[in-house]
Each structure stands twice: as C-alpha cells, then as structure tokens.
Motif scaffolding. Sequence first.
Motif, PDB file in Angstrom:
ATOM      1  N   LEU A   1     -22.051 -48.796  -1.758  1.00 16.71           N
ATOM      2  CA  LEU A   1     -22.006 -47.786  -0.622  1.00 16.71           C
ATOM      3  C   LEU A   1     -20.768 -47.202  -0.682  1.00 16.71           C
ATOM      4  CD1 LEU A   1     -23.588 -49.558   2.155  1.00 16.71           C
ATOM      5  CD2 LEU A   1     -24.808 -48.060   0.273  1.00 16.71           C
ATOM      6  N   LYS A   2     -20.748 -45.886  -0.280  1.00 23.98           N
ATOM      7  CA  LYS A   2     -19.588 -45.177  -0.119  1.00 23.98           C
ATOM      8  C   LYS A   2     -19.704 -43.785   0.689  1.00 23.98           C
ATOM      9  CE  LYS A   2     -16.164 -46.211  -1.338  1.00 23.98           C
ATOM     10  NZ  LYS A   2     -15.084 -47.187  -1.111  1.00 23.98           N
ATOM     11  N   ALA A   3     -19.128 -43.741   2.046  1.00 26.45           N
ATOM     12  CA  ALA A   3     -19.430 -42.682   2.978  1.00 26.45           C
ATOM     13  C   ALA A   3     -18.206 -41.597   2.584  1.00 26.45           C
ATOM     14  CB  ALA A   3     -19.277 -43.266   4.326  1.00 26.45           C
ATOM     15  N   ILE A   4     -18.573 -40.504   2.371  1.00 22.11           N
ATOM     16  CA  ILE A   4     -17.516 -39.443   1.760  1.00 22.11           C
ATOM     17  C   ILE A   4     -18.070 -37.985   2.801  1.00 22.11           C
ATOM     18  CG2 ILE A   4     -16.451 -37.961   0.336  1.00 22.11           C
ATOM     19  CD1 ILE A   4     -17.480 -40.229  -1.845  1.00 22.11           C
ATOM     20  N   ASP A   5     -16.957 -37.680   3.553  1.00 19.89           N
ATOM     21  CA  ASP A   5     -17.272 -36.549   4.505  1.00 19.89           C
ATOM     22  C   ASP A   5     -18.608 -36.977   5.454  1.00 19.89           C
ATOM     23  OD1 ASP A   5     -15.106 -35.019   3.835  1.00 19.89           O
ATOM     24  OD2 ASP A   5     -16.129 -34.373   2.119  1.00 19.89           O
ATOM     25  N   THR A   6     -19.597 -36.250   5.288  1.00 22.02           N
ATOM     26  CA  THR A   6     -20.767 -36.339   6.020  1.00 22.02           C
ATOM     27  C   THR A   6     -22.028 -36.848   5.238  1.00 22.02           C
ATOM     28  OG1 THR A   6     -21.730 -34.333   5.490  1.00 22.02           O
ATOM     29  CG2 THR A   6     -20.304 -34.473   7.431  1.00 22.02           C
ATOM     30  N   ASP A   7     -21.807 -37.348   3.991  1.00 20.71           N
ATOM     31  CA  ASP A   7     -22.783 -37.887   3.135  1.00 20.71           C
ATOM     32  C   ASP A   7     -22.571 -39.283   2.770  1.00 20.71           C
ATOM     33  OD1 ASP A   7     -23.918 -35.357   2.847  1.00 20.71           O
ATOM     34  OD2 ASP A   7     -22.482 -34.822   1.204  1.00 20.71           O
ATOM     35  N   LEU A   8     -23.536 -40.013   2.365  1.00 17.20           N
ATOM     36  CA  LEU A   8     -23.528 -41.391   2.154  1.00 17.20           C
ATOM     37  C   LEU A   8     -24.174 -41.387   0.507  1.00 17.20           C
ATOM     38  CD1 LEU A   8     -23.174 -44.198   2.923  1.00 17.20           C
ATOM     39  CD2 LEU A   8     -25.692 -44.519   3.318  1.00 17.20           C
ATOM     40  N   TYR A   9     -23.232 -42.187  -0.425  1.00 21.75           N
ATOM     41  CA  TYR A   9     -23.480 -42.309  -1.526  1.00 21.75           C
ATOM     42  C   TYR A   9     -24.012 -44.025  -1.772  1.00 21.75           C
ATOM     43  CZ  TYR A   9     -21.179 -37.981  -2.494  1.00 21.75           C
ATOM     44  OH  TYR A   9     -20.846 -36.591  -2.447  1.00 21.75           O
ATOM     45  N   PHE A  10     -24.974 -44.055  -2.490  1.00 21.58           N
ATOM     46  CA  PHE A  10     -25.376 -45.507  -2.490  1.00 21.58           C
ATOM     47  C   PHE A  10     -25.986 -45.541  -4.269  1.00 21.58           C
ATOM     48  CE2 PHE A  10     -29.288 -43.460  -0.941  1.00 21.58           C
ATOM     49  CZ  PHE A  10     -30.236 -44.050  -1.650  1.00 21.58           C
ATOM     50  N   LEU A  11     -25.992 -46.872  -4.529  1.00 28.23           N
ATOM     51  CA  LEU A  11     -26.474 -47.340  -5.829  1.00 28.23           C
ATOM     52  C   LEU A  11     -27.538 -48.058  -5.531  1.00 28.23           C
ATOM     53  CD1 LEU A  11     -22.733 -48.570  -7.355  1.00 28.23           C
ATOM     54  CD2 LEU A  11     -24.351 -46.350  -7.993  1.00 28.23           C
ATOM     55  N   ASP A  12     -28.547 -48.129  -6.606  1.00 28.53           N
ATOM     56  CA  ASP A  12     -29.796 -48.635  -6.557  1.00 28.53           C
ATOM     57  C   ASP A  12     -30.289 -48.748  -8.040  1.00 28.53           C
ATOM     58  OD1 ASP A  12     -32.279 -49.631  -5.577  1.00 28.53           O
ATOM     59  OD2 ASP A  12     -32.735 -47.996  -4.359  1.00 28.53           O
ATOM     60  N   SER A  13     -30.258 -49.996  -8.456  1.00 26.03           N
ATOM     61  CA  SER A  13     -31.059 -50.394  -9.662  1.00 26.03           C
ATOM     62  C   SER A  13     -30.776 -49.351 -10.751  1.00 26.03           C
ATOM     63  CB  SER A  13     -32.445 -50.418  -9.299  1.00 26.03           C
ATOM     64  OG  SER A  13     -32.757 -51.247  -8.341  1.00 26.03           O
ATOM     65  N   GLY A  14     -29.432 -49.065 -10.747  1.00 22.18           N
ATOM     66  CA  GLY A  14     -29.223 -48.263 -12.016  1.00 22.18           C
ATOM     67  C   GLY A  14     -29.157 -47.038 -11.823  1.00 22.18           C
ATOM     68  N   SER A  15     -29.043 -46.297 -10.544  1.00 26.14           N
ATOM     69  CA  SER A  15     -29.201 -45.150 -10.566  1.00 26.14           C
ATOM     70  C   SER A  15     -28.193 -44.700  -9.115  1.00 26.14           C
ATOM     71  CB  SER A  15     -30.427 -44.223  -9.972  1.00 26.14           C
ATOM     72  OG  SER A  15     -31.205 -44.450 -10.999  1.00 26.14           O
ATOM     73  N   LEU A  16     -27.449 -43.633  -9.213  1.00 22.26           N
ATOM     74  CA  LEU A  16     -26.464 -43.276  -8.148  1.00 22.26           C
ATOM     75  C   LEU A  16     -27.259 -42.023  -7.296  1.00 22.26           C
ATOM     76  CD1 LEU A  16     -23.854 -42.910  -6.423  1.00 22.26           C
ATOM     77  CD2 LEU A  16     -23.078 -41.558  -8.353  1.00 22.26           C
ATOM     78  N   TYR A  17     -27.356 -42.303  -5.764  1.00 20.45           N
ATOM     79  CA  TYR A  17     -27.836 -41.266  -5.151  1.00 20.45           C
ATOM     80  C   TYR A  17     -26.873 -40.846  -4.040  1.00 20.45           C
ATOM     81  CZ  TYR A  17     -32.258 -43.044  -6.824  1.00 20.45           C
ATOM     82  OH  TYR A  17     -33.359 -43.376  -7.378  1.00 20.45           O
ATOM     83  N   LYS A  18     -27.276 -39.368  -3.620  1.00 21.66           N
ATOM     84  CA  LYS A  18     -26.506 -38.895  -2.280  1.00 21.66           C
ATOM     85  C   LYS A  18     -27.559 -38.679  -1.290  1.00 21.66           C
ATOM     86  CE  LYS A  18     -24.987 -34.816  -2.078  1.00 21.66           C
ATOM     87  NZ  LYS A  18     -23.913 -33.557  -2.259  1.00 21.66           N
ATOM     88  N   ILE A  19     -27.168 -39.061   0.101  1.00 21.38           N
ATOM     89  CA  ILE A  19     -27.942 -38.724   1.037  1.00 21.38           C
ATOM     90  C   ILE A  19     -27.286 -38.047   2.245  1.00 21.38           C
ATOM     91  CG2 ILE A  19     -27.822 -41.005   2.139  1.00 21.38           C
ATOM     92  CD1 ILE A  19     -30.901 -40.770   2.772  1.00 21.38           C
ATOM     93  N   ASP A  20     -27.813 -36.892   2.595  1.00 19.89           N
ATOM     94  CA  ASP A  20     -27.091 -36.229   3.599  1.00 19.89           C
ATOM     95  C   ASP A  20     -27.427 -36.518   5.185  1.00 19.89           C
ATOM     96  OD1 ASP A  20     -29.773 -35.159   4.502  1.00 19.89           O
ATOM     97  OD2 ASP A  20     -29.138 -33.194   3.306  1.00 19.89           O
ATOM     98  N   PRO A  21     -26.908 -36.128   6.269  1.00 23.38           N
ATOM     99  CA  PRO A  21     -27.114 -36.240   7.695  1.00 23.38           C
ATOM    100  C   PRO A  21     -28.512 -36.435   8.119  1.00 23.38           C
ATOM    101  CG  PRO A  21     -24.964 -35.260   7.452  1.00 23.38           C
ATOM    102  CD  PRO A  21     -25.678 -35.261   6.113  1.00 23.38           C
ATOM    103  N   LYS A  22     -29.218 -35.216   7.326  1.00 23.40           N
ATOM    104  CA  LYS A  22     -30.737 -35.148   7.506  1.00 23.40           C
ATOM    105  C   LYS A  22     -31.552 -36.080   6.548  1.00 23.40           C
ATOM    106  CE  LYS A  22     -30.259 -30.473   9.132  1.00 23.40           C
ATOM    107  NZ  LYS A  22     -30.814 -29.142   9.096  1.00 23.40           N
ATOM    108  N   LYS A  23     -31.002 -37.121   6.071  1.00 29.81           N
ATOM    109  CA  LYS A  23     -31.674 -37.936   5.098  1.00 29.81           C
ATOM    110  C   LYS A  23     -32.218 -37.290   4.021  1.00 29.81           C
ATOM    111  CE  LYS A  23     -31.850 -41.755   8.315  1.00 29.81           C
ATOM    112  NZ  LYS A  23     -32.855 -42.613   9.024  1.00 29.81           N
ATOM    113  N   ASN A  24     -31.833 -36.412   3.311  1.00 23.63           N
ATOM    114  CA  ASN A  24     -32.440 -35.741   2.149  1.00 23.63           C
ATOM    115  C   ASN A  24     -31.668 -36.412   0.824  1.00 23.63           C
ATOM    116  OD1 ASN A  24     -33.771 -33.584   3.300  1.00 23.63           O
ATOM    117  ND2 ASN A  24     -31.846 -32.687   4.077  1.00 23.63           N
TER     118      ASN A  24
END
Length: 275
Positions: A170-193
């Motif tokens: 996990l890594k919180a950067i500015d208002t977004d949350l980045y996370f790793l899940d089973s070989g993939s990298l995702y970004k999720i914004d405050p509205k959970k997009n």
Amino acid sequence: MKKKVYYVLVLFTISFSSIAQHSLNRIWITDSILPIPESVLFDKADQILYTSLMDGSPAERDGKGSIGKLTVDGKIINLNWISGLNAPKGMAKFNNKLFVADLTEIVIIDIKQQKILKKITVDAAKILNDVTVDKKGVVYVSDPKVGKIFKLENDIATVYLENLNKPNGLKAIDTDLYFLDSGSLYKIDPKKNKQLLAEGMDENTDGIEPITDNAFIVSCWTGVIYYVHKDGSKEILSDTRKEEYYTADIGLDKEKKIVYVPSLFKKTIAAYSLR
C-alpha cells in the motif's frame, strides 16, 4: 519508400529510448543474524531504518516479534527496540508515531518515548500485512488472507475495500491510494474509482515505493523486484526466485535512490543503489 522506412526507424528509436533501463547495485548487506525481517522503513527525518522482525511463523501469535533499528549503512542499533509483538509486517510513520501491522492488530508506537501506546484489534482481519498513512493521518492496512483493505480513523477500524484477491503493498500519495493485488498495481481515488496501472508481475507482489511521479519500485516476496513505468510497462531489476532469496517489503530513500531489501529467511537486509 526510404522515407517511410526512416520514419518507422525513428519512431522505434524514440519508443525504445523512452523506457530507460535501470539496475540495482548492492552497496552493503548485513550479517545473517536478523530474525526473519519482513519489512524495512526508511525514516528520512531521523536517518535510520526500522525493520519488522517476525522471528517465527508469519501467522503465529507467539510474542517473539519485534521492531529493530539500524543505521542507514546497515549497522545494528537495537533489534529489540520494541519487543513483545507476534508476527509484525508492514510499517508506516506519521508525525511521532509508528504504525505496525501485527496479525489482527494495528500497533501504535510512540517513537520518542520508545513504547507501545495502544493496540487496535481489527475484528475482520486474519493476517494484516502492509500499512500506509495519508496526509491527514488516516491509516490503511491490507489483509491478503481475507482480500480486504481496512481504514483506521479516530482509532476505529472499518473495511475500506473488499472482494479483492490478495491485496498487499500500500502507498497513500496525495488523495489517492495505490495498492498491489496478485501481480497488479492499482490506484483508487477518494470516490473509490479504481484504475489498473500495471499487471503481469509475479502474483506475490509485496512492497511498493514511488521513485518518480507515477513510477514505482515493486517487490515480490518470492524474489522479484520490478521497476514499473508510468505507462504500465515494467523492467525486472532483480530475480532471485531460483535461489529462494526472498525479497519482501522494501524501503526506499527516494532522494539518494537507495532501495532497502529484507530477505526473510536469509535473515539479512541489503541496500542497493538504483541506476
């Protein structure tokens, strides 16, 4: 015809050169005496390294775990700086507090006083793993065992994301949350997009550190470290899977471009310069 061939060659050259080749070059490595280091956290303010030491099974509640401190050149300060934990893993610092994932608890440590302030139980958790804190002091912690990411705010833990596969880094950067899940990298914004940024890595993705804007260093505990570019492409910086030299939750000195790698069962931490 010649102009077309030249044009294609120019495009190919530009495309190829836009993805710089990077490498890791070892600076130092500790002796094999660290009791199963799972995570390393670089503290820029105090210029030290924290490491979580499981000293046993990743899922065992045995009271043998600890948080250790090392200098940035690999010298041991104290391997029992904080003791009495179980199987501590990810860590994050916010102001004068250190947050540690320890099985089903988030342990909050006062750094200056060198003591545990409180342990907050996350009821739906089984094996909490990585931790990050956003700029408001909200804590996020992953649990790959139950496929969830939890949020801790005002000492109350709630489910933030669920129905995931094996969320870990996990890594919180500015208002977004980045996370790793089973070989993939995702970004999720405050509205959970949720946005997929990269995929196709070893499925045991573990640590994540931002190296530049939208580029990351990603480790997999089975022994692979990637450089992930902002366009989603990736380079393998290190692959020690055949040697069973595990590379768990990495730390990073972003300014000096030094990557700190815990090796779990080899019982070492190594520092590498990123080039």
